[in-house]
Design an enzyme around this catalytic site. Structure first.
Site, short mmCIF file in Angstrom:
data_model
loop_
_atom_site.label_atom_id
_atom_site.label_comp_id
_atom_site.label_asym_id
_atom_site.label_seq_id
_atom_site.Cartn_x
_atom_site.Cartn_y
_atom_site.Cartn_z
N HIS A 89 0.89 -1.15 0.18
CA HIS A 89 -0.14 0.10 -0.13
C HIS A 89 0.78 1.28 -0.12
O HIS A 89 0.64 2.24 -0.62
CB HIS A 89 -0.89 -0.08 1.29
CG HIS A 89 -1.93 -0.88 1.13
ND1 HIS A 89 -2.87 -1.19 0.15
CD2 HIS A 89 -2.39 -1.91 2.05
CE1 HIS A 89 -3.63 -2.21 0.11
NE2 HIS A 89 -3.26 -2.84 1.41
N GLU A 100 -4.51 -15.15 -22.86
CA GLU A 100 -3.02 -15.26 -22.02
C GLU A 100 -2.66 -16.71 -22.06
O GLU A 100 -1.65 -17.05 -21.50
CB GLU A 100 -3.16 -14.68 -20.96
CG GLU A 100 -4.28 -15.11 -20.14
CD GLU A 100 -4.42 -14.51 -18.56
OE1 GLU A 100 -3.40 -13.56 -18.32
OE2 GLU A 100 -5.66 -14.44 -18.09
N ASP A 131 1.28 -13.41 -18.54
CA ASP A 131 1.13 -14.93 -18.78
C ASP A 131 1.31 -15.39 -20.06
O ASP A 131 1.88 -16.75 -19.93
CB ASP A 131 -0.29 -15.15 -17.89
CG ASP A 131 -0.50 -15.10 -16.53
OD1 ASP A 131 0.41 -15.77 -16.09
OD2 ASP A 131 -1.57 -14.63 -16.24
N CYS A 186 -2.84 -5.87 -22.35
CA CYS A 186 -2.99 -5.28 -20.92
C CYS A 186 -1.69 -5.84 -20.05
O CYS A 186 -1.71 -5.50 -19.01
CB CYS A 186 -4.27 -5.41 -20.18
SG CYS A 186 -4.56 -7.22 -20.03
C1 PEP Z 1 -1.23 -10.80 -17.85
O1 PEP Z 1 -1.32 -11.93 -17.72
O2 PEP Z 1 -0.53 -10.28 -18.80
C2 PEP Z 1 -2.08 -9.75 -17.17
C3 PEP Z 1 -2.37 -8.38 -17.45
O3 PEP Z 1 -2.82 -10.23 -16.06
P1 PEP Z 1 -2.07 -10.70 -14.52
O4 PEP Z 1 -0.83 -9.86 -14.69
O5 PEP Z 1 -2.90 -10.17 -13.65
O6 PEP Z 1 -1.77 -12.07 -14.63
MG MG Z 2 -2.73 -12.94 -16.42
#
Ligand code: PEP
Ligand code: MG
Length: 592
Positions: free
Chosen positions: A195, A435, A459, A506
């Protein structure tokens, strides 16, 4: 030569600060242990209740101060701690220990806290370590109150001081930042997701955490330099070094101002292609900073963070309010909320699970489909919140169409249920995280059954290259520029384009300016990243041409070895955007 000693830690919040050390004593309390006589049980229980009430009053006071200074943006964590004080796992267990084992209240609290923390023990995820720390803060406050010690940061550091502490509770951090205008933080403990790190990032205060020996090396009043972008702390720098860093700070601030000046401009390339730049968030508190950095929405809200580190599970009402708050804060901008990526390494407190290969285990959508009540609760919260903004729902870790269909069915059932109850429901767009290699290989089929893709490179790279993303030993093999990764990305983007659905990214790769031109070449319509990464990626995109991105991508796909691809990319980016590759890293230690 600089005579200062250099300590390194985790780069938790970027920026450079030069100032004097203000140590904050957050050493663990030494909990007294004592057996009590049968006649002492009731008085001891009363003492416990009084300490619980006092702790709650103290937290309420801190909350009120923080709220007065800057609204409710940073009060959720304090609320969470107040809720922990009412948690049965803590209160009933401590009372039981006093009554049945006849130990003093301090010791009973310590044991109850230890038991709650035990639920996190098998978990290596850094986020869990932090939530374990939350449980500890609450326990420590209670124990200090039982012992008659002041739990809060009592002394007032001078404005501009640099706080060096073993660890800081969210209440400490909030108070120090809001009321006392601290210039930077350094802590022995903590991770990127602590945090302290999140609040510091949200408020733009430099921070380095996980420094290990900061408190033992620093003395109150020492000069210190904090370079939060690189995770470097220079203790007792010479005057020349100090001046060098002061100049670096000015340059950093000027550059920040320049970057932020593009806040309201679109990420449109010279040849007219616009990419939407949105944010990844874990808490509602991050929304403000995201908007400040020019975020055009949320591309990934990692909802499981609300579940972690607490003994009770949030119910539908709490989820609904959390989602509504974020949707309203961003409306009419799009907000992509990902359903729980729980399971394996990310489990709520109190649910213990062991798996040999957690990354390949019962997690994310698989876990939700196995826990229909938990999933239903979240989907109800989401659908009820949907009318308050521009919601898109996203399922994580989809491995094939069967899972996607099952998830959509669960959503449709929840929608029917709500309608039957008289709540009007309109289904928002539904997308999936791509992913897993299996999803990438059948992206053409998946694209026919959902409204958008979002590529989770964190991932996707882990599973494509068989590299555990938590394992430092194989981190050197984690290569976004591996030909297999590039080909996979191209496959997913082509499938999306053919089916006419938008493709977003993302994973961390989306926020790296180095990859911006390649991502443009892939034809991604949206990039989702941490708020502070947006201005720089935007700068690159606004100076780029999509046609150059496509040519670069084609050229890289002709190469073979990952280091060859990586080198070609860096050379082209360095030539096209001179200075770009250094912008990321703030200036190195200046030799005086
Ligand atoms: C990813 O796997 O790229 C992702 C954005 O999700 P996380 O990092 O939460 O697994
Ligand atoms: Mg992920």
């Amino acid at each position: 030569m600089g005579a200062g000693s250099i300590l390194t830690g985790i780069a938790a919040s970027p920026g450079i600060a030069v100032g004097r050390v203000w140590t904050v004593d957050r050493r663990r309390v030494k909990t007294p242990r004592r057996e009590i006589a049968p006649g002492e049980v009731e008085p001891e229980l009363t003492r416990l209740r009084l300490a619980l009430a006092l702790s709650d009053r103290q937290l309420a006071a801190v909350r009120a101060k923080v709220e007065k200074l800057e609204g409710t943006e940073h009060t959720a964590i304090i609320d969470m701690h107040r809720m922990m004080l009412k948690d049965e796992l803590l209160v009933l267990e401590a009372e039981r220990l006093v009554r049945d084992e006849r130990v003093n209240a301090e010791w009973a609290v310590k044991r109850a806290i230890r038991k709650i923390k035990g639920a996190f023990d098998d978990v290596a995820d850094p986020y869990f370590k932090e939530r374990r720390a939350d449980v500890e803060y609450v326990g420590e406050r209670l124990i200090r109150n039982l012992m008659g010690e002041a739990p809060d940061v009592e002394e007032v550091p001078p404005e501009g001081a640099i706080v060096v502490a073993r660890d800081l509770s969210p209440a400490d951090t909030a108070l120090l930042l809001h009321e006392r205008k601290v210039a930077a933080f350094v802590t022995d403990l903590g991770t990127q997701t602590s945090h302290t790190a999140i609040v510091a990032r949200a408020l733009g205060v430099p921070a380095v955490v996980g420094v290990a020996r900061a408190t033992s090396a620093a003395e109150r009043g020492d000069w210190v330099v904090v370079d939060g972008g690189r995770g470097v702390v220079v203790l007792r720098p010479e005057a020349g070094e100090r001046a060098g860093y002061q100049a670096a700070r000015e340059r950093y601030l000027a550059h920040e101002r320049e970057l932020l000046s593009t806040r309201d401009l679109p990420a449109t390339t010279l040849d007219g292609v616009t990419v939407r730049l949105v944010g990844n968030i874990e808490f509602a508190e991050e929304v403000e900073s995201l908007l400040d950095h020019g975020g055009e929405g949320v591309g990934l809200y990692r909802t499981e963070f609300l579940y972690m580190g607490r003994a009770d599970l949030p119910g539908e009402e709490e989820l609904f309010r959390d989602y509504r708050r974020i949707l309203e804060a961003l409306a009419p901008r799009p907000v992509t909320i990902r359903t729980f990526d729980l399971g394996a390494d990310k489990l709520p407190a109190g649910i213990r699970a062991h798996a040999e290969n957690p990354a390949l285990g019962l997690r994310a959508l698989r876990y939700c489909l196995r826990q229909p009540d938990l999933f239903r609760t979240q989907l109800r919260g989401l659908l009820r919140a949907a009318p308050h903004g521009n919601l898109r729902i996203m399922f994580p870790m989809v491995s094939g169409v069967a899972e996607l269909r099952a998830a959509r069915r669960a959503l449709a059932e929840v929608a029917d249920e709500l309608r039957r109850e008289g709540t009007p429901v309109e289904l928002p767009p539904v997308g999936i995280m791509v992913e897993l290699p299996s999803a990438a290989l059948i992206a053409d089929r998946l694209a026919k059954e959902c409204d958008f893709f979002s590529i989770g490179t964190n991932d996707l790279i882990q599973y494509t290259l068989a590299i555990d993303r938590q394992n430092k030993d194989v981190a050197y093999l984690y290569r976004p520029m591996h030909l297999a990764v590039l080909r996979t990305l191209a496959l997913i983007c082509d499938a999306g384009r053919r089916a006419g659905i938008p493709v977003s990214m993302c994973g961390e790769m989306a926020g790296e300016p180095l990859y911006a031109l390649v991502l443009l070449g892939l034809g991604l319509s949206e990039l989702s990243m941490n708020g502070p990464s947006i201005p720089l990626v935007k700068e690159v995109l606004r100076a780029a041409r999509a046609s150059d991105g496509r040519a670069l991508l084609d050229r890289l796909l002709e190469l073979t070895a990952d280091d060859e691809i990586d080198r070609a990319l860096r050379e082209e980016m360095a030539a096209r955007f001179p200075g770009l590759l250094e912008i990321d890293s703030a200036p190195g230690p200046v030799t005086g």
